[in-house]
Design a protein around this motif. Structure first.
Motif, short mmCIF file in Angstrom:
data_model
loop_
_atom_site.label_atom_id
_atom_site.label_comp_id
_atom_site.label_asym_id
_atom_site.label_seq_id
_atom_site.Cartn_x
_atom_site.Cartn_y
_atom_site.Cartn_z
N THR B 122 27.48 48.96 35.81
CA THR B 122 28.61 47.71 37.11
C THR B 122 29.44 48.64 37.42
O THR B 122 29.19 47.90 38.54
CB THR B 122 28.87 46.93 35.64
OG1 THR B 122 28.34 46.97 34.36
CG2 THR B 122 30.29 46.47 35.73
N GLN B 131 36.43 48.38 46.94
CA GLN B 131 37.01 48.61 45.97
C GLN B 131 38.00 48.53 45.26
O GLN B 131 38.70 48.54 44.71
CB GLN B 131 36.31 50.07 45.43
CG GLN B 131 35.65 50.93 45.74
CD GLN B 131 35.16 50.38 44.47
OE1 GLN B 131 35.65 50.94 43.43
NE2 GLN B 131 33.39 49.44 44.21
N GLU B 132 39.07 48.86 46.85
CA GLU B 132 40.81 48.39 46.52
C GLU B 132 40.75 47.25 46.89
O GLU B 132 42.28 46.29 45.64
CB GLU B 132 41.11 49.09 47.11
CG GLU B 132 41.05 50.29 47.87
CD GLU B 132 41.00 51.64 46.74
OE1 GLU B 132 42.02 50.98 45.97
OE2 GLU B 132 41.12 52.77 46.96
N TYR B 133 40.07 46.28 46.65
CA TYR B 133 40.95 44.85 46.66
C TYR B 133 39.90 43.48 46.05
O TYR B 133 40.65 42.65 46.21
CB TYR B 133 41.11 44.26 49.03
CG TYR B 133 42.48 45.11 49.11
CD1 TYR B 133 43.84 45.17 48.86
CD2 TYR B 133 42.57 46.19 49.63
CE1 TYR B 133 44.56 45.65 48.84
CE2 TYR B 133 43.50 46.91 49.75
CZ TYR B 133 45.00 46.40 49.79
OH TYR B 133 45.46 47.74 50.09
N GLU B 134 38.65 43.72 46.18
CA GLU B 134 37.94 43.29 44.82
C GLU B 134 37.46 43.77 43.79
O GLU B 134 38.71 42.93 42.42
CB GLU B 134 36.47 42.99 45.07
CG GLU B 134 36.49 42.02 46.77
CD GLU B 134 35.32 41.84 47.61
OE1 GLU B 134 34.31 42.98 47.46
OE2 GLU B 134 34.93 40.60 47.72
N VAL B 135 36.95 44.94 44.09
CA VAL B 135 37.06 45.66 42.12
C VAL B 135 38.20 46.19 41.87
O VAL B 135 38.88 45.77 40.42
CB VAL B 135 36.04 46.50 42.15
CG1 VAL B 135 36.11 47.53 40.77
CG2 VAL B 135 35.20 46.20 43.09
N TYR B 136 38.94 46.73 42.09
CA TYR B 136 40.30 46.76 41.11
C TYR B 136 41.10 45.80 41.05
O TYR B 136 41.49 46.14 39.79
CB TYR B 136 41.84 46.86 42.62
CG TYR B 136 42.55 47.20 42.43
CD1 TYR B 136 43.03 48.49 41.94
CD2 TYR B 136 44.04 46.50 41.77
CE1 TYR B 136 44.50 48.88 41.07
CE2 TYR B 136 44.86 46.79 41.86
CZ TYR B 136 45.57 48.51 40.73
OH TYR B 136 46.52 48.63 40.34
N ASN B 137 41.32 44.17 41.52
CA ASN B 137 41.48 43.09 40.04
C ASN B 137 40.32 42.61 39.47
O ASN B 137 40.79 41.64 39.40
CB ASN B 137 41.89 42.13 41.28
CG ASN B 137 43.01 42.47 42.25
OD1 ASN B 137 44.12 42.82 41.73
ND2 ASN B 137 42.55 42.30 43.93
N GLY B 138 39.71 43.23 39.12
CA GLY B 138 38.30 42.96 37.89
C GLY B 138 37.55 41.89 38.44
O GLY B 138 36.69 41.54 37.77
N ILE B 139 37.14 42.33 39.65
CA ILE B 139 35.96 41.08 40.23
C ILE B 139 34.46 42.22 39.43
O ILE B 139 34.58 43.40 39.85
CB ILE B 139 36.10 40.99 41.24
CG1 ILE B 139 34.57 39.38 41.87
CG2 ILE B 139 35.32 41.33 42.49
CD1 ILE B 139 35.29 38.12 40.83
N THR B 140 33.04 41.38 39.44
CA THR B 140 32.17 41.69 39.48
C THR B 140 31.07 41.37 40.13
O THR B 140 31.76 40.44 40.56
CB THR B 140 31.61 41.94 37.86
OG1 THR B 140 31.04 40.27 37.36
CG2 THR B 140 32.44 42.14 36.77
N LEU B 247 34.14 39.89 49.88
CA LEU B 247 33.87 37.57 50.31
C LEU B 247 34.80 37.00 50.37
O LEU B 247 34.83 36.25 51.09
CB LEU B 247 33.35 37.65 48.72
CG LEU B 247 32.63 36.03 48.75
CD1 LEU B 247 31.81 36.15 49.21
CD2 LEU B 247 32.20 35.74 47.32
#
Lengths: 129, 386, 352
Positions: B122, B131-140, B247
């Motif tokens: 995952t 990485q910094e503005y989507e994934v950092y906040n927990g989105i998959t 997105l």
């Protein structure tokens, strides 16, 4: 995640600091060196509004390792008052109460931590208002 | 520019290949493509691979694969565009041949995804998002496509059942694909009752974690006509576009602009239009992705993609058969290999070699391979050379 | 202008939405919920979400305080946070709050710890610096995600919340007229380094500890000011449970009516360093110009800080600029079962 990588994003994550294109007014969050709309390289400091509405959302039931203890948790695309969109968790909310167009405000929350001994990483989450 | 044709293709059985290594699976597919083409040498090689480093710890992929394929000293490069890495490799191979740099090029794609656990996979896949503005906040990734799905449902009235029917159709097609990871029939109810991953998407809306490789041999059309034992398949047109990888930076979540743009370019280059396409392989990493892509490449009006699936317009024998191979859903999604395998399926269809899943009278086909949540999209239009 | 004048120019409280009822905890430990409810005068308590800690709550409380103060954060000279649940053993909480409100880098930060008195301590030092003319504004914060061992009596009360006060000289909402501090070495409650939960001396925490210092401090500040309990519209005491502050008020000569508004503990629980400061915010939400407010904190170990505030004409203008404390306490509550509560509080032992 290295400490430096976390640390350098603090102005954005803690304070929603952004850049506003001096030429066309495009708001870049995070900051950019070139405006994607007009190509200008001049930006003024700008702070995003901390209220907005939900554009779309989901409830994550299977999370990445860093977030696996938090499932289920809600994530949404939030359009802030200045029409800038961000991805943020929607905290303290029953998924049944979350609606597209629903109003939210941003709160300062703990986002992740590097285990029990590592650095604690903060940032913004949305809460329903 | 020279005309470019595909003269050989090679696949392998995809799945959780515990006994086979990263290099093993690539070489297996590559040898199959060399044998299929009947060539004795290759001049250069492009390999699509999203994240050998994160999945297996291995980078410098071009060289290690060339070495293990027994191709000493050939120029070999790995290319990456997230889940569109395979499609990108095909494009690079095309340019290599078209430009005259090489005559015979091997294009491959590979991903060995099961050497890390679910969390590791995952995390590796999530590197295709911001990485910094989507994934950092927990989105998959399921979460990103779930938000696309919810927006599409909200804007166009697309129903949960429409999404389920994409999975049902693709698994039904995949039953006839011996290389597919999941050859199983599923019902709409199976999808609707499967485990929730990121609402409204359930596990049977998602493509699986897969080990797999795919390869093909490209050469210039003149040579192809001379040496090819099977019908050469021409690459008529290519469209390749990028978009914001976050997105949330897109104005409309229900359309993937990179696909719209890539499709326009591919149609223009090839001189065909959507209605000329007889068969298509599109990137159904999630069920909603197939619906959105089928609209964005111009097969259906915006918002009609969901109904089109449920009405049977995209099944084999329908108006425009989509994913006869079983798609990523049934066939599996070894990310770097997917874009190459999509082209291979169209080659098999145009050769008339697809057996039980053959689309009758298929002359022109299209593939659409997507990176991330639409941060890149690569479209190929292919035609059999009678 | 009186150079020694100092007081509150902005205030805010933050209470998380999660709650757990006494019954839910008692059920797990085979205890009689009613006797706890009666004995402690507590019905339920706040619980921090898994993404909340003293720092995050303090940032939100301070943002509310800034909405009321309407000042430039760059003019803030100090931020002091009192807590016994600073998220880091080593690394300041204050710098994170300062960074989040854009008050860096010309600022002094320190984290305080004095059991439940750390919040009033931060307030005391902030105000003293203003009085001394060292800076234009200083922020004192009291907040905790209180720890209580599973099964211990403390588990029924340990709660979460934070209160933030901006002190200054001009545009006061409430002027601080008097302070007094009163402390001795009395080990009634403590937590050693590396321990998750505090230990306490049971009934020893009462008479020789809480009451001795609360009453001692209360009497001294009344004496200092020459005021009588009847001069005050409002009073607030440290509230580890519902009973203690009621009894302390009575012993000093205050009525229940005077402490009622700031007596949050039946629904909030004990927010440790936040307890009397959050109570003070609830009073400021409704107080009128000219009202006198009496406050005495208590921290184990032990000591009390006393304050006398006088409300100015300006307070009513800002009361509604941020959410009221009692509104947060009484609305939008999400009730947790004990299992979820232990998960949120990190009390479940997981595989490495």
């Amino acid at each position: 995640m290295s400490v430096a990588r976390y640390w350098r994003e603090i102005p954005r994550r803690y304070r929603l600091e952004a850049g506003k294109c001096s030429n066309c007014g495009y708001i870049a969050f995070p900051h950019r060196l070139v405006c994607p709309e007009c190509g200008s390289r001049k930006f003024e400091d700008y702070r995003l509004k901390d209220t907005g509405k939900i554009v779309s959302f989901t409830t994550i039931e299977v999370g990445p390792t860093e977030f696996s203890d938090q499932v289920p948790y809600n994530v949404g695309i939030i359009e802030l008052g200045d029409e800038v969109r961000i991805t943020a968790q929607i905290a303290d909310a029953d998924p049944k109460d979350i609606k597209i167009g629903g109003k939210v405000k941003l709160e300062f929350r703990k986002i992740q931590q590097d285990g029990h001994a590592g650095v604690i990483k903060y940032g913004y989450k949305a809460v329903l208002v | 520019m020279r005309e470019v044709a595909i003269i050989g293709v090679g696949l392998m059985k995809w799945g959780e290949l515990w006994k086979k290594s990263f290099r093993d699976i690539f070489v297996e597919a590559a040898l199959n493509s060399i044998d299929d083409a009947g060539v004795e040498r290759i001049d250069s090689m492009y390999i699509g691979c999203m994240s050998g480093g994160l999945f297996t710890g291995q980078e410098h992929i071009g060289s290690i694969m060339a070495d293990y394929l027994g191709q000493k000293h050939i120029p070999a490069a790995r290319v990456e565009s997230a889940c569109a890495s395979g499609g990108l490799a095909v494009k690079m191979g095309f340019l290599e041949v078209a430009s005259g740099m090489s005559d015979i090029v091997l294009v491959g794609g590979v991903e060995k995804m099961t050497d890390v656990d679910g969390g590791g996979a995952t995390a590796a896949l999530a590197t295709a998002a911001d990485q910094e503005y989507e994934v950092y906040n927990g989105i998959t990734f399921p979460g990103l496509y779930a938000m696309i799905a919810r927006a599409h449902m909200d804007k166009y009235g697309t129903k949960r059942e429409h999404l389920a029917d994409v999975a049902v159709k693709n698994h039904s097609n995949g039953l006839h694909n011996p290389n597919a990871q999941f050859q199983m029939k599923i019902s709409r109810e199976d999808v609707l009752n499967s485990v929730m991953v990121a609402s409204p998407l359930r596990i049977l809306d998602c493509s699986p974690i897969t080990d797999g490789a795919a390869a093909m041999i490209l050469c210039d059309l003149e040579t192809a006509k001379r040496i090819s034992k099977k019908m050469p398949v021409r690459i008529l047109g290519i469209g390749h576009a990028s978009d914001t990888i976050a997105l949330h930076n897109r104005k409309d979540l229900t359309t993937l602009n990179s696909t719209v743009k890539a499709a326009q370019d591919a149609y223009k280059m090839s001189g065909v239009k959507p209605s000329d396409i007889d068969v298509a392989e599109v990137h159904d990493c999630f069920t909603i992705a197939e619906i959105v892509a089928s609209e964005d490449v111009g097969f259906f009006e915006k918002g009609e993609g969901g109904c089109a699936v449920s009405d049977g317009r995209t099944q084999i024998g329908g108006q425009i058969p989509i994913n006869p191979s079983g798609g990523l859903k049934s066939k599996g999604h070894p990310v770097g290999a997917t874009g190459v395998a999509q082209v291979i399926e169209i080659v098999e269809q145009l050769r008339g070699n697809a057996k039980e899943r053959q689309v009758e009278n298929a002359k022109t086909g299209l593939t659409q391979n997507m990176g991330g949540s639409g941060g890149s999209s690569i479209i190929h239009i292919l035609k059999g050379e009678e | 202008m009186d150079n020694n004048k100092a007081g509150i120019v902005g205030y805010g409280a933050y209470i998380p939405r999660y709650r757990i009822r006494v019954e839910e905890i008692a059920k797990v430990w085979g205890a009689d919920a009613n006797s706890y409810k009666k004995g402690l005068d507590v019905l339920e308590k706040s619980v921090p979400g898994p993404d909340q800690d003293t720092i995050s709550m303090s940032v939100e409380a301070t943002k509310y305080a800034l909405k009321r103060a309407k000042i430039d954060p760059q003019e803030i000279g100090a931020i002091y946070i009192g807590s016994e649940s600073h998220p880091y053993a080593v690394k300041p909480s204050g710098t994170i709050v300062a960074e989040a409100i854009m008050a860096t880098p010309d600022i002094h930060c320190a984290d305080y710890e004095f059991a439940c008195k750390a919040g009033s301590e931060a307030m005391f030092v902030s105000m003293s610096l203003i009085k001394a003319g060292e800076m234009k504004y200083a922020i004192g914060i009291g907040g905790d995600t209180s720890q209580g061992a599973p099964g211990d009596a403390l588990e029924y009360t340990t709660a979460a919340g934070s209160a933030s006060f901006i002190f200054g000289k001009d545009n006061l909402l409430a002027e601080c007229l008097y302070t007094h501090s009163y402390m001795t070495d009395t080990p009634d409650f403590w937590r050693r380094e590396y321990m998750h939960y505090p230990r306490h001396g049971g009934r020893f925490t009462g008479e020789p500890a809480y009451f001795k210092h609360t009453i001692g401090c209360g009497k001294k500040i009344l004496e200092k000011s020459g005021m009588n309990p009847s001069d005050f519209q409002w009073a607030v005491f440290h509230q580890p449970n519902g009973k203690f502050p009621k009894r302390a008020a009575k012993m000093l000569g205050f009525s229940f009516e005077q402490i009622k508004q700031g007596w949050l503990v039946p629904l909030l629980g004990n927010t440790y360093s936040g307890a009397s400061p959050i109570g003070l915010t609830a009073i400021l939400d409704v107080a009128k110009p000219g009202d006198l407010i009496f406050m005495v904190s208590y921290g184990s170990g032990s000591g009390s800080d006393g304050f006398i505030f006088k409300v100015t004409d300006k307070l009513p203008e800002v009361q509604n600029l941020a959410p009221h404390t009692r509104y947060q306490l009484e609305n939008n509550r999400i009730y947790l079962d004990y299992g979820t509560y232990t998960k949120y509080r990190g009390k479940i032992l997981k595989a490495e």
